[in-house]
Design a protein around this motif. Structure first.
Motif, PDB file in Angstrom:
ATOM      1  N   ASN A 176       0.821  -1.215   0.000  1.00 52.82           N
ATOM      2  CA  ASN A 176       0.000   0.000   0.000  1.00 52.82           C
ATOM      3  C   ASN A 176       0.859   1.271   0.000  1.00 52.82           C
ATOM      4  O   ASN A 176       0.784   2.095   0.902  1.00 52.82           O
ATOM      5  CB  ASN A 176      -0.962   0.000   1.195  1.00 52.82           C
ATOM      6  N   GLU A 177       1.675   1.394  -1.038  1.00 50.15           N
ATOM      7  CA  GLU A 177       2.588   2.534  -1.156  1.00 50.15           C
ATOM      8  C   GLU A 177       2.206   3.446  -2.322  1.00 50.15           C
ATOM      9  O   GLU A 177       3.076   3.998  -3.001  1.00 50.15           O
ATOM     10  CB  GLU A 177       4.024   2.028  -1.351  1.00 50.15           C
ATOM     11  N   GLU A 178       0.912   3.625  -2.580  1.00 50.97           N
ATOM     12  CA  GLU A 178       0.499   4.403  -3.745  1.00 50.97           C
ATOM     13  C   GLU A 178       1.012   5.841  -3.715  1.00 50.97           C
ATOM     14  O   GLU A 178       1.190   6.458  -4.772  1.00 50.97           O
ATOM     15  CB  GLU A 178      -1.028   4.413  -3.880  1.00 50.97           C
ATOM     16  N   ARG A 179       1.310   6.391  -2.555  1.00 49.22           N
ATOM     17  CA  ARG A 179       1.788   7.771  -2.464  1.00 49.22           C
ATOM     18  C   ARG A 179       3.215   7.917  -2.964  1.00 49.22           C
ATOM     19  O   ARG A 179       3.608   8.989  -3.438  1.00 49.22           O
ATOM     20  CB  ARG A 179       1.690   8.276  -1.017  1.00 49.22           C
ATOM     21  N   HIS A 180       4.007   6.841  -2.856  1.00 49.00           N
ATOM     22  CA  HIS A 180       5.434   6.959  -3.163  1.00 49.00           C
ATOM     23  C   HIS A 180       5.928   6.017  -4.261  1.00 49.00           C
ATOM     24  O   HIS A 180       7.047   6.185  -4.740  1.00 49.00           O
ATOM     25  CB  HIS A 180       6.254   6.702  -1.892  1.00 49.00           C
ATOM     26  N   ILE A 181       5.125   5.027  -4.638  1.00 48.10           N
ATOM     27  CA  ILE A 181       5.648   3.974  -5.502  1.00 48.10           C
ATOM     28  C   ILE A 181       6.040   4.484  -6.887  1.00 48.10           C
ATOM     29  O   ILE A 181       6.979   3.962  -7.503  1.00 48.10           O
ATOM     30  CB  ILE A 181       4.629   2.809  -5.611  1.00 48.10           C
ATOM     31  N   GLU A 182       5.369   5.501  -7.399  1.00 47.61           N
ATOM     32  CA  GLU A 182       5.725   6.015  -8.718  1.00 47.61           C
ATOM     33  C   GLU A 182       7.130   6.594  -8.715  1.00 47.61           C
ATOM     34  O   GLU A 182       7.956   6.271  -9.589  1.00 47.61           O
ATOM     35  CB  GLU A 182       4.723   7.074  -9.173  1.00 47.61           C
ATOM     36  N   ALA A 183       7.431   7.446  -7.732  1.00 45.26           N
ATOM     37  CA  ALA A 183       8.772   8.024  -7.646  1.00 45.26           C
ATOM     38  C   ALA A 183       9.808   6.949  -7.355  1.00 45.26           C
ATOM     39  O   ALA A 183      10.930   6.983  -7.882  1.00 45.26           O
ATOM     40  CB  ALA A 183       8.807   9.102  -6.562  1.00 45.26           C
ATOM     41  N   CYS A 184       9.444   5.988  -6.521  1.00 45.95           N
ATOM     42  CA  CYS A 184      10.360   4.892  -6.183  1.00 45.95           C
ATOM     43  C   CYS A 184      10.743   4.096  -7.421  1.00 45.95           C
ATOM     44  O   CYS A 184      11.933   3.902  -7.715  1.00 45.95           O
ATOM     45  CB  CYS A 184       9.701   3.987  -5.142  1.00 45.95           C
ATOM     46  N   LEU A 185       9.749   3.633  -8.173  1.00 43.69           N
ATOM     47  CA  LEU A 185      10.034   2.798  -9.345  1.00 43.69           C
ATOM     48  C   LEU A 185      10.712   3.591 -10.460  1.00 43.69           C
ATOM     49  O   LEU A 185      11.577   3.061 -11.161  1.00 43.69           O
ATOM     50  CB  LEU A 185       8.741   2.168  -9.852  1.00 43.69           C
ATOM     51  N   ALA A 186      10.333   4.857 -10.611  1.00 46.06           N
ATOM     52  CA  ALA A 186      10.994   5.687 -11.623  1.00 46.06           C
ATOM     53  C   ALA A 186      12.485   5.795 -11.325  1.00 46.06           C
ATOM     54  O   ALA A 186      13.324   5.706 -12.234  1.00 46.06           O
ATOM     55  CB  ALA A 186      10.352   7.066 -11.674  1.00 46.06           C
ATOM     56  N   SER A 187      12.827   5.987 -10.042  1.00 51.58           N
ATOM     57  CA  SER A 187      14.241   6.103  -9.671  1.00 51.58           C
ATOM     58  C   SER A 187      14.972   4.777  -9.873  1.00 51.58           C
ATOM     59  O   SER A 187      16.120   4.746 -10.317  1.00 51.58           O
ATOM     60  CB  SER A 187      14.378   6.561  -8.216  1.00 51.58           C
TER      61      SER A 187
END
Length: 327
Positions: free
Chosen positions: A11-22
């Motif tokens: 349940n990391e919808e707030r951060h997962i986009e930036a995480c995976l992009a990096s």
């Protein structure tokens, strides 16, 4: 393949986009891979992750979720010669993989290397305490360390010598437990000055976070680590290096004294409660933060006992999963 970045998430919808992009950007120069080990997210984590060129593996049985299970799920599907562990609420520095790989190649006795961790969420009292103790925390200070808290880059060959990456039974301290096994096998760990990650953590009230720890089993992790080490080569290392075990043991003895004097001499019992609270408030330079530290220590005391009696699954057993996407 040279490198894999494994990401564990729930349940990391707030951060997962930036995480995976990096992570995707970091492995691109090596044509490496990014693997998401998801513990059964019910928010938009998977939906967002499917926008990226990553492999997604989700626990087949969400009731087995834990920090250790998510980390091991990602690792058991990795193929890189080097493996970086990243949490779903972190952003990986674009240059760290190159720096870390070079360091490991130049230091063949080192199993894993971490870098500087920048705590981004200092509104939460828990993460403010972590940010203030980066220089003294045994898992975050620069130099030879006993664990790589907040992730690190490992050589896969070293991980194979200790059987598995993360103990699927652990609700926290999986980095410490791995470090203890690696040290027992003769390996070293190091942290260098290079920036590694930004850690965003979870928002919300600090005392609410403690309640969540009790509800999810995170509070029991120290006891789980001790139980996992009983009869194994890493046991002396665990007892010696995991400060939470010592702190929790002190809290248990302290409570026994409080209860004893409550029936014998109540002013002594009251003093035993007030003195450590006052000490922590002065040390933290805040009554609220001191009260939080006081509560946290008591949670760890409970957790040490609770964790010793948790049911265990053999940690080397393959974790069942459902693959939600494949490159």
């Amino acid at each position: 393949m040279i490198v894999t970045v494994g990401v564990k998430a729930l349940n990391e919808e707030r951060h997962i986009e930036a995480c995976l992009a990096s992570a995707v950007a970091a492995v691109a120069p090596y044509r490496g891979e990014v693997i998401l080990g998801d513990c059964g997210s019910t928010d938009r984590t998977i939906e967002i992750a499917k926008k990226f060129p990553v492999r997604i593996f989700q626990l087949a049985d969400p009731s087995q979720r834990s920090c250790g299970a998510g980390a091991q799920l990602a690792f058991q599907n990795a193929s890189g010669a080097f493996y970086y562990m990243l949490d779903g609420d972190m952003v990986l520095s674009p240059d760290f993989l190159a720096t870390g790989i070079e360091y490991l190649r130049n230091h063949p006795d080192v199993a894993g290397v971490g870098g500087r961790v920048r705590q981004m969420n200092t509104e939460n009292v828990e993460y403010r305490i972590r940010a203030e103790s980066n220089e003294t925390d045994p898992g975050l200070r620069v130099g030879v360390v006993d664990r790589l808290d907040c992730g690190g880059l490992y050589r896969a060959d070293a991980l194979k010598t200790v059987g598995y990456f993360a103990d699927r039974n652990l609700h926290a301290f999986e980095e410490f437990e791995l470090g203890a096994r690696l040290q027992a096998a003769g390996w070293k760990l190091a942290r260098i000055e290079a920036p590694a990650v930004e850690h965003y953590g979870h928002t919300g009230a600090g005392f609410g976070l403690l309640a969540k720890w009790l509800r999810t089993g995170y509070a029991s992790a120290a006891g789980e680590v001790v139980r996992a080490a009983i009869g194994r080569p890493q046991f002396p290392i665990v007892v010696r290096q995991l400060g939470h075990v010592r702190n929790a043991a002190v809290v248990i003895v302290w409570w026994l004294l409080v209860l004893y004097f409550a029936f014998k001499a109540w002013p002594v019992s009251l003093a035993l409660v007030l003195i450590p609270l006052a000490f922590l408030a002065v040390r933290r330079k805040s009554l609220t933060t001191g009260l939080y530290s006081f509560a946290m220590w008591n949670v760890y005391g409970y957790g040490l006992v609770a964790g010793l009696f948790q049911r265990r699954i053999p940690p080397a057993t393959k974790i069942d999963y459902v693959e939600l996407s494949s490159i």
